[in-house]
Design an enzyme around this catalytic site. Sequence first.
Site, mmCIF file in Angstrom:
data_model
loop_
_atom_site.group_PDB
_atom_site.id
_atom_site.type_symbol
_atom_site.label_atom_id
_atom_site.label_comp_id
_atom_site.label_asym_id
_atom_site.label_seq_id
_atom_site.Cartn_x
_atom_site.Cartn_y
_atom_site.Cartn_z
ATOM 1 N N CYS A 82 0.827 -1.205 0.000
ATOM 2 C CA CYS A 82 0.000 0.000 0.000
ATOM 3 C C CYS A 82 0.857 1.249 0.000
ATOM 4 O O CYS A 82 2.075 1.206 0.185
ATOM 5 C CB CYS A 82 -0.900 0.041 1.249
ATOM 6 S SG CYS A 82 -1.947 -1.386 1.492
ATOM 7 N N ASP A 135 20.100 36.663 -13.944
ATOM 8 C CA ASP A 135 18.802 36.928 -14.574
ATOM 9 C C ASP A 135 18.249 38.271 -14.097
ATOM 10 O O ASP A 135 18.303 38.597 -12.905
ATOM 11 C CB ASP A 135 17.830 35.805 -14.208
ATOM 12 C CG ASP A 135 16.470 36.002 -14.823
ATOM 13 O OD1 ASP A 135 16.295 35.670 -15.998
ATOM 14 O OD2 ASP A 135 15.575 36.519 -14.109
#
Length: 488
Positions: free
Chosen positions: A34, A438
């Site tokens: 599970c 940037d």
Amino acid sequence: MHEDFERCVRAVRSRDARFDGWFITAVLTTGIYCRPSYPAQPKEASMRFYPSAAAAQQAGFRACKRCRPDASPGSPEWNVRTDLVARAMRLIADGVIDREGVPGLASRLGYSVRQIERQLVAELGAGPIALARAQRAQTARMLIESSTLPMSDLAFAAGFGSIRTFNDTVREVFGVTPTALRTRVGRDEQPVPAGTLQLRLPFRAPLCPDNLFGHLAATAVPGVEEWRDGAYRRTVRLPHGPGIVSLRPRPDHVSCRLTLTDFRDLSVAISRCRWLLDLDADPVAVDELLGEDPALAPLVAASPGRRVPRTVDGAEFAVRTVLGQQVSTAAARTHAARLVNAHGRPIDDPGGGLTHLFPDPGALAELDPETLAMPQTRRVTLTTVARALAEGDLDLSVGGDWSDARERLAALPGFGPWSVESIAMRALGDPDAFLATDLGVRAAAAALDLPRSGAALTRRAEAWRPWRAYAVQYLWATGDHPINRFPG
């Protein structure tokens, strides 16, 4: 993590969905495996933990019919590492074994078959064949539950070599026959056209869709990508033919509609969509670390769960990075659209406005540079990187080596730190890529009273490792730009 028994038990007892995909919980008394978050609470003595579904299957356990551990998000570990095992797992998810076999996987990684098998078994409890088999079983279940394909066609579409192997695998993994599995499913999705599949892509919460879908929509190349009726749509080049994907965020999943030329490309298409949207990330781990920084803490608290928008094709993104050098987003889209119209492969899109696949590196390597409406230096950069990609000198695939790719990119004309790190972040998927130079990052740094120079900001960002690519998303989000807004 699966080797830390006490930690795994605590995760199961807390039903913490964050650990779904990190490990598998197997229960001796029931013979099933599970998700860690499954509500049932087995006795501690009956629990066993495995690093993968394939390992649990090899140990004789079958998948739980209720919690569907095969449909949980993938382990975030494979997307934050650049070692052999992680690169192999990314390539297996991309379907390399089904297309090229284990020798093909070994060739791509530069190791022997024996070395790869030994390392995968040591860390994951299963070799490459077993891992690919588990993936085929998951693909089969998706096709059984979401399509009306005859089982004979479905078996080969899922990658099985025979109907018998398909039937045996489904019964072994899921405990029912393929026909019974289809009968049990209640379809609540709207009908879809032939050749189209409607799927749910799970993710670890939280997920902030604003910058993720905003970035993809704002930078969309006309003809290849579009935002239509609340969904991001684009064409994709797949091993057996072109496809179209449509992705729409929902509160607990991403709705994914796939139109495929060949259903054998299903698992590859799903893997690339998950990669594009960074759905296997662990946002809690990312936000916990970034939230410790006083400058980033308010940004994280305001919009937790930001992802890194990636790409479905590393080569495509490298070309688009060149087209976007020193120009606006709108100009970059215009340049890319011209390239697509002139050299892209036309496709049909009855459901929207998509017209082409993005040109492949081979086509771009052969084009006449004089036909490109851009400065001479950028023409050289574009044709050079296209040639390197076409000839195999540069690997920007999901299994590429991040360090080697950076070195090879930096050696090409016209590739400075911004271009290299952009590709590392969005094509290679390096979670620690950092765009210190940037303009958007520097503007955010100034607004947050962080260092403005690239070198000083890089030193300051050491505290954000290994999640600097996610820090970039939070920094970008301080600006007033369409990439930060969910496209309404």
